[in-house]
Enzyme design. Structure first.
Site, PDB file in Angstrom:
ATOM      1  N   ASP B 404      66.172  75.599  24.778  1.00 59.01           N
ATOM      2  CA  ASP B 404      67.443  75.429  25.457  1.00 59.01           C
ATOM      3  C   ASP B 404      67.331  74.142  26.260  1.00 59.01           C
ATOM      4  OD1 ASP B 404      69.891  76.027  26.683  1.00 59.01           O
ATOM      5  OD2 ASP B 404      68.815  76.821  28.410  1.00 59.01           O
ATOM      6  N   LYS B 405      68.439  73.537  26.577  1.00 58.64           N
ATOM      7  CA  LYS B 405      68.332  72.310  27.354  1.00 58.64           C
ATOM      8  C   LYS B 405      68.438  72.589  28.847  1.00 58.64           C
ATOM      9  CE  LYS B 405      71.666  69.571  28.260  1.00 58.64           C
ATOM     10  NZ  LYS B 405      71.506  69.294  29.685  1.00 58.64           N
ATOM     11  N   THR B 406      69.615  73.098  29.227  1.00 65.20           N
ATOM     12  CA  THR B 406      69.900  73.220  30.639  1.00 65.20           C
ATOM     13  C   THR B 406      68.940  74.203  31.291  1.00 65.20           C
ATOM     14  OG1 THR B 406      72.149  73.034  29.896  1.00 65.20           O
ATOM     15  CG2 THR B 406      71.801  73.433  32.233  1.00 65.20           C
ATOM     16  N   LYS B 571      85.957  55.416  34.791  1.00 69.67           N
ATOM     17  CA  LYS B 571      84.536  55.437  34.479  1.00 69.67           C
ATOM     18  C   LYS B 571      84.359  56.163  33.147  1.00 69.67           C
ATOM     19  CE  LYS B 571      82.772  59.658  36.617  1.00 69.67           C
ATOM     20  NZ  LYS B 571      83.647  60.371  37.532  1.00 69.67           N
ATOM     21  N   ARG B 602      71.556  58.992  32.053  1.00 71.43           N
ATOM     22  CA  ARG B 602      72.932  59.063  31.573  1.00 71.43           C
ATOM     23  C   ARG B 602      73.677  57.924  32.238  1.00 71.43           C
ATOM     24  NH1 ARG B 602      73.647  64.997  31.076  1.00 71.43           N
ATOM     25  NH2 ARG B 602      75.668  64.912  32.023  1.00 71.43           N
ATOM     26  N   THR B 682      71.673  73.801  22.539  1.00 69.72           N
ATOM     27  CA  THR B 682      72.282  73.894  23.851  1.00 69.72           C
ATOM     28  C   THR B 682      73.784  74.119  23.731  1.00 69.72           C
ATOM     29  OG1 THR B 682      72.724  72.711  25.896  1.00 69.72           O
ATOM     30  CG2 THR B 682      72.441  71.381  23.923  1.00 69.72           C
ATOM     31  N   GLY B 683      74.317  74.722  24.747  1.00 72.27           N
ATOM     32  CA  GLY B 683      75.757  74.900  24.796  1.00 72.27           C
ATOM     33  C   GLY B 683      76.428  73.688  25.407  1.00 72.27           C
ATOM     34  N   ASP B 684      75.621  72.755  25.819  1.00 73.27           N
ATOM     35  CA  ASP B 684      76.113  71.626  26.591  1.00 73.27           C
ATOM     36  C   ASP B 684      76.750  70.564  25.691  1.00 73.27           C
ATOM     37  OD1 ASP B 684      76.618  70.185  28.805  1.00 73.27           O
ATOM     38  OD2 ASP B 684      74.583  70.342  29.603  1.00 73.27           O
ATOM     39  N   ASN B 829      72.541  82.992  27.972  1.00 66.55           N
ATOM     40  CA  ASN B 829      73.016  82.453  26.703  1.00 66.55           C
ATOM     41  C   ASN B 829      71.887  82.252  25.709  1.00 66.55           C
ATOM     42  OD1 ASN B 829      72.005  80.460  28.393  1.00 66.55           O
ATOM     43  ND2 ASN B 829      73.033  78.869  27.238  1.00 66.55           N
TER      44      ASN B 829
END
Lengths: 343, 1123
Positions: B404-406, B571, B602, B682-684, B829
């Protein structure tokens, strides 16, 4: 299976929990193995030589008296009609048969290690427990009760099939037969004789009374309390031939100790000369294709004659030496290439 | 449980109906004449398996479903029924022991589940009854109940939002524990809701429960006495999901629509299926082989027995008459019972104790994970947690890692790192030096810096161009707020100011500006206030927000300053900003942006534009018109946005870091070095996830990205399906067909000559691949997709629903070669993928304990994965593999002599060994050394394992339990078994083995064989042991000593309970025979020779010979030192 530590507790910092116990990390390297193999090899060869020489020195003499061949003196006894058949085998010793000489009888194709046979005895009975005289255990079937429903003592197949041939050995001296005494004592395990088996207590001063209400095994010619009427210490369950028989052989070809020749004139061995073996032939083996034999042998520290052990030690010992040498050669070669790689 | 089953069985009518009708407040409605309260499942969550009543039968049933247990049961029953050579106790007792221990363990685990369930089910909630909130247990909620939820509470079931305490009829929730997104989402109440819920009379018609978190379709009928029923449509924006948390809203009321096991969360939560490790599969395969050996042995013996008995005089020799019972038995029945007897006699070849030992090894071995101090995290004061010990060795076999990422790869904690204004770079400040820039101006790494005006403009842009809300938080709420990532600033107690935004980046930017001295004070009735360097408050009127969307990848605000200037601040991603600014400004900034991006930050570019009055008027009119459009609203808005956001001037760029977990990159590199493929699920959003992948070194500069996302699918202007088809084939050609065949064992860093591919796919595209429209070739897409994925060095799947994550895991799991998969995640998740993968790892992160509870192992941080896999996994695998092989080996050479003996005892099932030896062999004489070995062995030191990730490849693909090694062990066992038996047999050609001429019997024979056996197998293990702790010494020498002592003891006493004193003084007599001693020594040495020889001659192989030469036990190094 919540194996976790409690919330606030940091895991213990012990060598065990952190898998950091001090450890000996042996390395089975050629440096240990080559000298090791050499040493083992040498030791084995030494032992092998000793065993081989010892075994070579043991003399043994086998006399087959089954009587299958018509020419055999015992052929007459193989028919079913023969009762109380006696036969005699002649043999000649050219040199002194060094003593003490052990007298064995041997059987082949005889399966004392059948499972049903092996369990067919009553240990309690044989330890002299008279309750079991009248109530032999079921394991003794089909020799638990006789046809009249009398309990059999000693019950079971093993006892029932006790070896019944008897032997007498004579030296022929000047045409006269001189009996060689066979000592039937000390042929069974000490613990069998003294602890494991015991006779029932005398009843009214009579040993036979202790067995009242029981019958002898079907195949026996005399009851157990008359196995050796001359010597009460060798009578009943403590008869040493009986004890020897009760210890089942491991393989279908086996030999059992019958007696020792260690007394009188023959304490030093059997001198050269002619001998006669008188056999009371009563034990049938032809029906199942077996043979019977008598073995005269002296023993050494390693027991009876057995070439196997000595040869095996010699072979394995030499094998170790050879392998050590091969490894040395491989190593020498390998070291070269290894050095090339390294440098 | 039963009820649910029944529902499933008989509830066909419920299934057939596509929708359910809910009576709000469970009150009858005027529209329906008869009010029948519909039956729905209650709000109970049931994850336990047993109840008190069904525990015994069900547990026994499940245990005996295990092939091994069933086999032992059969053996036991055979022993009870048939006259067999060994007593039923010999197999009944161990079986009983195993069954009991397992039942206790499973019972305890289920009790824990019961406790956890009741914790959830008894959680107090407030349900509106007669207008008054009444306290109830969570499990009592019925569909239709109106539930009150206050701030920071989680929703007890799926609710339709009826009323919120906020003025604008919205509420904020965070679904962090559902899909991993920790930002605040806005949900809306049903439009035109009455304030008085008590008098509300309404029904809700909605679809039957389905697992998709983002889909919901429903209708609400509101009945008013004197009006026609009003109909409101309901969408996902009205639905509050169980498991989500209410934020920044005092109180809401909602009506329960889905409860209990029908909530979307529960539907996304897959049943916890029993996971079986690959080792267990190997065991089962070996077991089958041994079962075949066993059966063939029994068949051979039975056949031989009857062949032999058919000879004259052998069937029933006079000395061994049959009993009446035997005579009466039919031949075939006899043959069958003989077969069974042989089975019983040889059944020790598959020892029940192996299962006990394996279970013990796993259970005890898992303690080393919980005890490991390296896994202890001082922050949460917790170490690793082992939920199931069945999978220890699987940790050493992982081929695919799904992360997972987050919260797992990243800390979910954005931080402003640096910015670039007008081409000059302003480096990051550390949080300790947070206030230095107020008077001095920003420190520049370069000597010169941008003009002050530019700086101010840039910071103003940061302060204004966002949708952040300010939340004044009390000190006590600070800690709790941390759960959601952004929020407060603990280092500045003076300004206890929390920021809430839909994206953590925005918060980071606002905070970054604050550090530079421009503080955003808040938005009050369309006026944004900021405090500038001079501590003056500047006010701006917020005119328009041009929302962010992933296609445009930028957002803008239009504000009017006090002085009357109308300004547009924008932005967005560099790619979307650069074309819209004056080209001459771009070059200066581009360099910095690229550099920042390579660092894994980022990046966002900031631009502004001064709008003239006319321009603003035009834009304003356009925006208003578009917003009111009923059709194609989105497109129209987009057009206006694009029109407005042109000809801007670039001010600068920012770099924000989603802080990676500690050592995330090193961990990922180690995993890849160990030959594992890492996929990020990921869900991101894609951009976020991509930058994380770069930061973790999963993607590198040289990695060519293959993108299969909604964006690429729609870019061609063609139908998605066509595009999908083209892209798939295109990627497949690139990544699979053109790529040179991947060689095993080649590290990606060494094969840099080949192009590396990274694959990016999003949820929508995945759905197309997985469930394409019926006319396309479904399975073909799937296999193409899978092949592409497997040929890429890293795969990123973004915008995944929890079930899609599981789908991906499942797809890989079931692909060719069935690779071992591992999922690691921290949120609810991730639960479904944690459950789906072979090994599920939960990170004890910020997003609740759901993942931890459902995981197999839980670790505090991602970095611990490295040691867990490389060290613990590796060692556990070696240990258990050796354990399994050794167990089969020692039992084969245990039983082989027994089998051979049948040829010499007329196949009469005579046991070679005494019953005590038969029973004790596996339980006492040879069990402890291997258990100690399987707990303590470290053939390679932990430090070396951690330093050389490549060592992990040595044991990949179940290397130690494949047929090769198995054959080696089997041959060894056969060799030794033959030696044991025939060595002693030749010795017994003359059974007079004592110097007094007395002869040995069959039990002496067996005892000699058994002595050789026990010593050989124990010494064989000693030879294999490379790590001799005192425990190893103790158990190995102790076991041998115990054998000797036991034999003395067992043979030294007349045991009253034994019918036959078979072994009485057999051992003593054996020891009094020199020949017996010599043969024992000879046979032991001979049996071990090949192993020693092979061990010495085995040359360390493989590419890392040099590295591990020091630790490879069988090296020649020492020889060289020696000579």
């Amino acid at each position: 299976m919540k194996a976790g530590p409690s919330r606030t507790n940091r895991p213990d910092n012990t060598a065990f929990t952190q898998q950091r116990l001090p450890a000996w990390q042996p390395i089975l390297s050629a440096g240990i193995v080559i000298p090791g193999f050499t040493l083992i090899g040498l030791a084995f060869i030494g032992v092998g030589v000793a065993l081989f020489v010892t075994s070579q020195k043991i003399t043994d003499l086998e006399i087959d008296y089954t009587g299958v061949a018509a020419t055999s003196p015992c052929f007459k006894c193989t028919s079913f009609a023969a009762e109380n058949c006696m036969c005699q085998m002649e043999f000649t010793l050219t040199t002194l048969f060094e003593g003490p000489v052990f007298f064995y009888y041997g059987l082949t194709s005889y399966y004392q290690n059948f499972r049903t046979y092996g369990v067919s005895k009553d240990g309690y009975q044989l330890s002299g427990d008279t309750y079991y005289f009248n109530n032999p255990q079921d394991s003794c079937a089909p020799y638990q009760y006789d046809s009249n429903n009398n309990p059999i003592v000693p019950c079971g197949s093993i006892a029932n099939s006790m070896f019944s041939d008897t032997f007498q050995l004579y030296q022929v001296v000047n045409g006269m037969k001189k009996q060689v005494p066979l000592d039937g004592k000390g042929i069974a395990w000490w613990t069998d004789y003294n602890i494991k088996y015991s006779n029932p207590a005398l009843v009214n001063g009579s040993f036979a009374n202790a067995f009242s209400g029981t019958v002898k095994p079907v195949n026996w010619s005399k009851p157990v309390y008359e196995l050796d009427p001359t010597d009460q210490a060798n009578n009943g369950f403590l008869n040493q031939n009986f004890l020897v028989w009760m210890r089942q052989a491991a393989l279908p070809k086996f030999q059992k100790l019958y007696g020792r020749i260690a007394e009188g004139d023959y304490a030093q061995g059997l001198p050269a000369g002619n001998y006669t073996l008188l056999i009371n032939y009563s034990y049938p083996v032809i029906s199942f294709g077996g043979t019977k034999k008598v073995v005269l042998s002296n023993v050494s520290w390693m027991g009876g004659k057995n070439q196997f052990l000595g040869i095996a030690y010699l072979v394995i010992g030499s094998l170790c030496i050879v392998m050590a040498m091969v490894m040395l050669i491989i190593y020498a070669k390998y070291k070269f290439t290894d050095d090339d790689e390294d440098m | 449980m039963l009820r649910r089953r029944l529902n499933r069985l008989f509830g066909g009518d419920e299934k057939r109906v596509d929708s359910r009708t809910i009576y709000v407040g469970n009150r009858p409605c005027p529209a329906t004449e008869t009010f029948i309260p519909p039956k729905f499942c209650d709000n109970r969550i049931v994850s336990s398996k047993y109840t008190i009543w069904n525990f015994l039968p069900k547990n026994l049933f499940e245990q005996f479903r295990r092939i091994a247990n069933f086999y032992f049961l059969i053996i036991f029953l055979v022993q009870v029924i048939v006259d067999t050579p060994t007593s039923p106790v010999t197999s009944g007792l161990p079986l009983f022991f195993v069954i009991t221990v397992t039942a206790i363990k499973q019972g305890y685990e289920d009790w824990l589940r019961h406790k956890a369930d009741s914790e959830v089910n008894k959680y107090p909630v407030r349900v509106l009854e007669d207008g008054q909130p009444a306290r109830k247990d969570s499990e009592k909620i019925k569909v239709g109940d109106i539930v009150e939820v206050v701030e920071d509470e989680t929703f007890p079931c799926d609710l339709i939002l009826l009323q919120s305490s906020r003025d604008d009829d919205t509420c904020f929730v965070t679904t962090a524990s559902l899909d991993g997104e920790s930002n605040h989402k806005t949900h809306y109440t049903v439009p035109d809701m009455e304030k008085d819920l008590q008098s509300l009379s309404a029904t809700i018609e909605c679809e039957q429960p389905q697992p998709d978190l983002y889909k919901f379709v429903g209708r609400m009928h509101i009945y008013k006495p004197e009006h026609d029923p009003a109909v409101r449509s309901l969408g996902p924006e009205n639905l509050l999901l169980k498991g989500a948390t209410l934020k920044n809203t005092k109180k809401i009321y909602g009506v329960a629509v889905y409860t209990g096991m029908e909530t979307k969360m529960a539907l996304n939560y897959q049943g916890k299926s029993q996971k079986r490790s690959a080792v267990e599969k190997s065991i089962n395969a070996f077991l089958l082989v041994y079962l075949c050996i066993l059966i063939s042995k029994a068949v051979v013996c039975t056949t031989l027995k009857y062949v032999w008995q058919s000879q004259d005089g052998q069937d029933e020799p006079w000395y061994n008459q049959k009993t009446e019972k035997e005579k009466g038995t039919i031949l075939y029945v006899k043959m069958f019972t003989d077969f069974l007897s042989f089975m019983v006699l040889f059944n020790f070849i598959i020892p029940v104790s192996m299962y006990v030992t394996v279970e013990m090894q796993k259970f005890l071995g898992s303690f080393f994970i919980t005890w490991d101090r390296d896994f202890f995290d001082p922050e949460i004061e917790e170490g690793a947690l082992v939920n199931t010990s069945d999978l220890n060795e699987e940790l050493g076999q992982v081929e695919y890692v799904f992360t997972d990422k987050t919260g797992t790869l990243t800390q979910n904690n954005m931080e402003f790192i640096e910015c670039c204004i007008d081409g000059f770079q302003y480096t990051a400040f550390s949080s300790e030096l947070d206030s230095f820039c107020v008077t001095d101006g920003p420190v520049s790494t370069f000597q010169e810096k941008a003009g002050r005006e530019k700086e101010e403009l840039f910071l103003r842009a940061l302060c204004l161009c966002h949708t952040v809300q300010v939340k004044e938080a009390g000190p006590d709420e600070l800690g709790g707020d941390q759960v959601d990532g952004p929020a407060s600033e603990p280092l500045r107690p003076a300004e206890q100011r929390g920021f809430i935004a839909s994206s953590p980046d925005e918060v980071a930017l606002v905070k970054g500006a604050m550090r530079y001295g421009f503080t955003f004070l808040g938005l009050e009735s369309k006026t944004m206030k900021i405090k500038n360097w001079q501590n003056d408050v500047e006010e701006y009127e917020l005119l328009h927000v041009l929302n962010f969307d992933p296609v445009r990848r930028r957002m803008s605000v239009i504000v009017r300053s006090k002085s009357g200037d109308t300004l547009l601040f924008c932005k967005g991603a560099d790619s979307s900003i650069f074309p819209r600014v004056r080209p001459e400004e771009v070059e200066r900034i581009r360099m910095h942006v690229q550099r920042s991006a390579t660092e894994g930050y980022r990046t966002l570019c900031v631009a502004y534009k001064r709008l003239s009055v006319d321009e603003y008027a035009a834009a304003d009119a356009g925006l208003r018109e578009a917003r009111l459009a009923l059709q194609d609203r989105e497109e129209k808005l987009m057009a206006v946005y694009n029109q407005v956001e042109t000809a801007m001037s670039l001010i600068g760029a920012t770099a924000v870091e989603d802080r990676l977990q500690e050592e995330a990159a090193q961990t990922m590199e180690a995993l890849q070095g160990a030959g594992m493929k890492v996929w990020v699920l990921t869900g991101d959003k894609m951009e976020t996830a991509k930058s994380t992948c770069y930061a973790c070194r999963l993607f590198r500069r040289s990695t060519e990205l293959l993108e299969l996302t909604v964006r690429t699918l729609e870019s061609g202007g063609r139908r998605r399906e066509e595009m999908l088809h083209d892209l798939l084939f295109d990627f497949h050609r690139k990544a699979v067909q053109d790529a040179p065949p991947a060689r095993a064992g080649v590290n990606r860093s060494w094969s840099s000559a080949n192009p590396e591919y990274g694959f990016i796919v999003d949820g929508a595209a995945l759905a197309l691949v997985m469930n394409p429209s019926p006319d396309t070739n479904c399975s073909r897409y799937r296999s193409l997709f899978l092949q592409i994925c497997q040929n890429c060095t890293a795969v990123l799947c973004c915008r995944m629903a929890p079930l899609q994550k599981a789908q991906i895991v499942k797809m890989v799991k079931n692909s060719k070669g069935s690779p071992i998969t591992l999922s690691i995640g921290d949120g609810a998740n991730d639960v479904s993928m944690i459950l789906e993968a072979h090994v599920g790892i939960g990170v004890k992160g910020k997003e609740g304990r759901q993942a931890v509870r459902n995981s197999d192992y839980a670790i505090p941080k991602l970095k611990h994965l490295r040691k867990l896999l490389l060290a613990h996994g590796h060692l556990y695998y070696i240990r258990i593999a050796h354990l399994v092989q050794y167990f089969f080996y020692k039992n084969l050479c245990f039983i082989l002599p027994q089998f051979l003996y049948q040829f010499f005892c007329g196949c009469s099932q005579q046991p070679l060994y005494d019953a005590a030896y038969l029973t004790m062999y596996n339980i006492c004489f040879t069990s402890m050394p291997i258990l100690a070995y399987s707990l303590l062995e470290q053939q390679i030191a932990i430090e070396v394992l951690l330093d050389n990730a490549t060592l992990y490849r040595d044991i990949a693909k179940n290397a130690m339990l494949r047929w090769g090694p198995f054959l080696y062990w089997t041959v060894l066992a056969v060799f030794q078994g033959l030696i044991f038996f025939f060595g002693v047999k030749y010795l017994f050609s003359n059974p007079a083995l004592q110097d007094n001429g007395q002869v040995f019997g069959n039990w002496s024979y067996g005892t000699i064989v058994f002595t050789v056996l026990v010593f050989t197998v124990t010494l064989k293990l000693a030879l294999d042991t490379r790590h001799w702790t005192w425990i190893n010494h103790f158990v190995i020498w102790g076991s041998l000593a115990f054998y000797v002592v036991f034999s003395f003891f067992w043979g030294g006493i007349i045991w009253p309970f034994l019918k036959q004193q078979r072994l009485y003084f057999v051992f003593f007599n054996m020891l009094s025979s020199v020949s017996a001693w010599l043969v024992i020594i000879l046979l032991i040495v001979l049996s071990l020779l090949p192993d020693i020889l092979l061990g010495v001659l085995r040359k360390p192989r493989g590419p890392h010979t040099q590295q591990i030469a020091v630790v490879t036990p069988l090296s020649y190094k020492h020889l060289r030192e020696h000579y």
